[in-house]
Design an enzyme around this catalytic site. Structure first.
Site, PDB file in Angstrom:
ATOM      1  N   GLN A  29       8.204  31.018 -22.295  1.00 12.50           N
ATOM      2  CA  GLN A  29       7.092  32.065 -22.599  1.00 12.50           C
ATOM      3  C   GLN A  29       7.653  33.538 -22.542  1.00 12.50           C
ATOM      4  O   GLN A  29       6.961  34.526 -22.922  1.00 12.50           O
ATOM      5  CB  GLN A  29       6.022  31.963 -21.768  1.00 12.50           C
ATOM      6  CG  GLN A  29       5.235  30.727 -22.152  1.00 12.50           C
ATOM      7  CD  GLN A  29       4.297  30.755 -23.162  1.00 12.50           C
ATOM      8  OE1 GLN A  29       4.134  31.702 -23.873  1.00 12.50           O
ATOM      9  NE2 GLN A  29       3.823  29.485 -23.792  1.00 12.50           N
ATOM     10  N   THR A  80      11.497  21.706 -24.148  1.00  7.46           N
ATOM     11  CA  THR A  80      10.884  20.434 -23.432  1.00  7.46           C
ATOM     12  C   THR A  80      12.564  19.634 -23.322  1.00  7.46           C
ATOM     13  O   THR A  80      12.575  19.222 -22.187  1.00  7.46           O
ATOM     14  CB  THR A  80      10.022  19.823 -24.446  1.00  7.46           C
ATOM     15  OG1 THR A  80       8.677  20.183 -24.535  1.00  7.46           O
ATOM     16  CG2 THR A  80       9.956  18.067 -23.803  1.00  7.46           C
ATOM     17  N   ASN A  93       2.855  29.560 -18.651  1.00  7.34           N
ATOM     18  CA  ASN A  93       1.988  29.439 -19.940  1.00  7.34           C
ATOM     19  C   ASN A  93       0.547  29.303 -19.958  1.00  7.34           C
ATOM     20  O   ASN A  93      -0.154  29.891 -20.876  1.00  7.34           O
ATOM     21  CB  ASN A  93       2.675  28.176 -20.733  1.00  7.34           C
ATOM     22  CG  ASN A  93       2.399  27.082 -20.007  1.00  7.34           C
ATOM     23  OD1 ASN A  93       2.997  26.924 -18.950  1.00  7.34           O
ATOM     24  ND2 ASN A  93       1.713  25.884 -20.317  1.00  7.34           N
ATOM     25  N   THR A 136      24.001  15.576 -34.149  1.00  5.22           N
ATOM     26  CA  THR A 136      24.434  16.868 -34.955  1.00  5.22           C
ATOM     27  C   THR A 136      23.499  18.046 -34.875  1.00  5.22           C
ATOM     28  O   THR A 136      22.466  17.890 -34.964  1.00  5.22           O
ATOM     29  CB  THR A 136      24.496  16.359 -36.434  1.00  5.22           C
ATOM     30  OG1 THR A 136      25.083  14.975 -36.700  1.00  5.22           O
ATOM     31  CG2 THR A 136      24.833  17.377 -37.715  1.00  5.22           C
ATOM     32  N   CYS A 195      -4.784  19.908 -22.116  1.00  8.06           N
ATOM     33  CA  CYS A 195      -5.951  19.380 -21.996  1.00  8.06           C
ATOM     34  C   CYS A 195      -6.715  19.005 -23.402  1.00  8.06           C
ATOM     35  O   CYS A 195      -7.529  19.879 -23.872  1.00  8.06           O
ATOM     36  CB  CYS A 195      -7.027  19.775 -20.916  1.00  8.06           C
ATOM     37  SG  CYS A 195      -8.364  19.094 -20.784  1.00  8.06           S
ATOM     38  N   SER A 203      12.750  28.509 -26.084  1.00 12.81           N
ATOM     39  CA  SER A 203      12.205  27.845 -26.982  1.00 12.81           C
ATOM     40  C   SER A 203      12.100  28.771 -28.377  1.00 12.81           C
ATOM     41  O   SER A 203      11.535  29.686 -28.165  1.00 12.81           O
ATOM     42  CB  SER A 203      10.700  27.461 -26.639  1.00 12.81           C
ATOM     43  OG  SER A 203       9.866  26.768 -27.675  1.00 12.81           O
ATOM     44  N   HIS A 223      10.118  28.271 -31.210  1.00 14.12           N
ATOM     45  CA  HIS A 223       8.900  28.666 -31.899  1.00 14.12           C
ATOM     46  C   HIS A 223       7.924  29.481 -30.986  1.00 14.12           C
ATOM     47  O   HIS A 223       6.842  29.734 -31.314  1.00 14.12           O
ATOM     48  CB  HIS A 223       8.297  27.243 -32.145  1.00 14.12           C
ATOM     49  CG  HIS A 223       7.628  26.562 -31.276  1.00 14.12           C
ATOM     50  ND1 HIS A 223       6.157  26.426 -30.793  1.00 14.12           N
ATOM     51  CD2 HIS A 223       7.813  25.805 -30.264  1.00 14.12           C
ATOM     52  CE1 HIS A 223       5.990  25.618 -29.913  1.00 14.12           C
ATOM     53  NE2 HIS A 223       7.173  25.195 -29.171  1.00 14.12           N
TER      54      HIS A 223
HETATM   55  C1  PLP Z   1       5.877  25.775 -25.016  1.00 14.90           C
HETATM   56  C2  PLP Z   1       6.592  25.708 -23.428  1.00 14.90           C
HETATM   57  C3  PLP Z   1       7.352  24.324 -23.258  1.00 14.90           C
HETATM   58  C4  PLP Z   1       7.847  23.486 -24.329  1.00 14.90           C
HETATM   59  O1  PLP Z   1       8.620  24.286 -25.364  1.00 14.90           O
HETATM   60  P1  PLP Z   1       9.059  23.307 -26.861  1.00 14.90           P
HETATM   61  O2  PLP Z   1       9.946  24.248 -27.252  1.00 14.90           O
HETATM   62  O3  PLP Z   1       7.658  23.348 -27.332  1.00 14.90           O
HETATM   63  O4  PLP Z   1       9.441  21.953 -26.501  1.00 14.90           O
HETATM   64  C5  PLP Z   1       7.802  24.592 -22.078  1.00 14.90           C
HETATM   65  N1  PLP Z   1       7.689  25.340 -21.123  1.00 14.90           N
HETATM   66  C6  PLP Z   1       6.622  26.310 -21.428  1.00 14.90           C
HETATM   67  C7  PLP Z   1       6.478  27.325 -20.074  1.00 14.90           C
HETATM   68  C8  PLP Z   1       6.139  26.453 -22.620  1.00 14.90           C
HETATM   69  O5  PLP Z   1       5.139  27.416 -22.931  1.00 14.90           O
END
Ligand code: PLP
Length: 389
Positions: free
Chosen positions: A184, A74, A156, A241, A329, A203, A205
């Site tokens: 993704q 994000t 996603n 930081t 949603c 990302s 996670h």
């Molecule tokens: C999960 C996701 C994000 C957001 O990632 P975060 O690390 O949770 O902020 C952005 N773009 C896509 C395509 C995602 O699947």
């Protein structure tokens, strides 16, 4: 643990991989210094941070100076889009933002904000019925007014992969910066030279690192404004930081994902296609959304006519399966998915979406159990047709 629930929502988030956990552990208490401090504590943290940066750069075929750590995709998307747009307007008076109608909210809403708050204009590229950008539609968008192009790498919601290299080639020919959200796509090859991207968001996670860490690749020489004010961390582009432990975790996770991606993808693809065949073969008025083959190997998404996805998710959760509708949603806000709408899917179908995403812990037996339970669950929730007359 979770009383036998089966997790099918790896596109929402993944558990931290034990090897990643182990790699980041020393940076919470032992090597805890602020990487910006000049003393030994700081130098040790800085060495780990710069190692992680170099490591990620190598995996992406980039230079260490082209990798910025952020709090997630994000933030990477926000920095990329705001940073590019503001710089392009200042440097070459370009005010048109070019994107697709199937972006994640962190791209979609950031671009809308630039339109509403900063007076930029927005132009959407054409996507086909699978949500894939029609590469030829980029030609007419690449004018002198174009500030940036942003195209999601892997969607996603519907799993569709975009022809980035081809789109990027057109952008390069016109000198327009090209950004892609690859949140993704961590288990697919992410070579920024092959992909022809100038900026790439990832990302943590989504690839078995903790929540709250991400990175942004920015090709050297790209005009990018900083959007956070404060310290001069991350080459002056991302104040604050840096979380050394999470940077180390992201590097470890990305290495594992890139190294083990080919075997994992082969395993996932087989289970995914078994699932798709099982669902389409046993449930009437069911449709796969997204591309049948140019899609994430661990991603299956469907719509069922006349079904409410929130009811379906609740019923599946009760039956022991954690799935998703694909879009953010929430219950009580039954806005139809703008991604499914962009594919031309009608309202009788868009409300009945289901996303099933596989991961490291998924086994063929899990798929078999879901395929057994799903048909009855869906049929039970179909809206009852009131007979006429
Ligand atoms: C999960 C996701 C994000 C957001 O990632 P975060 O690390 O949770 O902020 C952005 N773009 C896509 C395509 C995602 O699947």
């Amino acid at each position: 643990m979770h009383s036998g629930q089966i997790y099918f929502d790896y596109a929402a988030t993944t558990p931290v991989e034990p090897r990643v956990m182990q790699a980041m552990q020393p940076y919470f208490q032992e090597t805890f210094g602020n990487p910006s401090s000049a003393h030994t504590f700081g130098q040790e943290a800085d060495a780990a941070l710069e190692d992680a940066r170099a490591h990620i750069a190598r995996l992406l075929n980039a230079a260490p100076g082209e990798i910025l750590f952020t709090s997630g995709a994000t933030e990477s998307n926000n920095l990329a889009l705001r940073g590019l747009a503001l710089a392009a307007r200042e440097v070459r008076s370009a005010t048109r933002l070019v994107t697709t109608p199937v972006e994640h909210d962190s791209v979609h809403k950031t671009l809308l904000d630039l339109v509403q708050q900063q007076g930029f204009e927005l132009e959407y590229l054409q996507v086909d019925s699978t949500g894939r950008v029609v590469p030829e539609s980029i030609q007419s968008a690449l004018t002198d007014e174009c500030a940036l192009v942003s195209v999601v790498c892997a969607n996603n919601e519907i799993g569709t992969l975009n022809p980035l290299a081809e789109i990027g080639l057109h952008c390069q020919a016109h000198g327009i910066p090209f950004h892609s959200d690859a949140a993704q796509a961590g288990h697919l090859p992410l070579n920024v030279l092959d992909m022809n991207v100038d900026l790439l968001s990832i990302s943590g996670h989504k690839l078995y690192a903790p929540k709250g860490v991400g990175a942004l690749f920015v090709r050297s020489g790209t005009d990018l404004h900083s959007t956070l004010t404060g310290g001069s961390q991350e080459f002056g582009l991302r104040a604050g930081t840096v979380n050394t432990a999470f940077a180390v975790a992201l590097a470890a996770a990305l290495e594992i994902a890139q190294l083990e991606g080919p075997q994992l993808n082969a395993r996932w693809l087989e289970m995914r296609d078994q699932l798709i065949r099982g669902v389409l073969g046993s449930i009437p008025d069911a449709m796969l959304t997204g591309h049948p083959s140019e899609r994430l190997p661990h991603h299956a998404s469907f719509v069922f006519e006349g079904v409410d996805s929130n009811e379906l998710l609740t019923a599946l959760d009760l039956a022991g399966f954690a799935c998703s509708s694909g879009s953010a949603c929430k219950t009580g806000a039954p806005e139809p998915s703008r991604v499914l709408q962009a594919l031309g899917i009608g309202p009788q179908w868009t409300s009945g979406s289901l996303r099933i995403t596989l991961g490291r812990q998924t086994e063929p037996g899990h798929i078999q159990r879901l395929v057994k339970v799903l048909p009855d669950t869906v049929q039970r929730l179909r809206r009852v047709e009131i007979p006429q007359g």
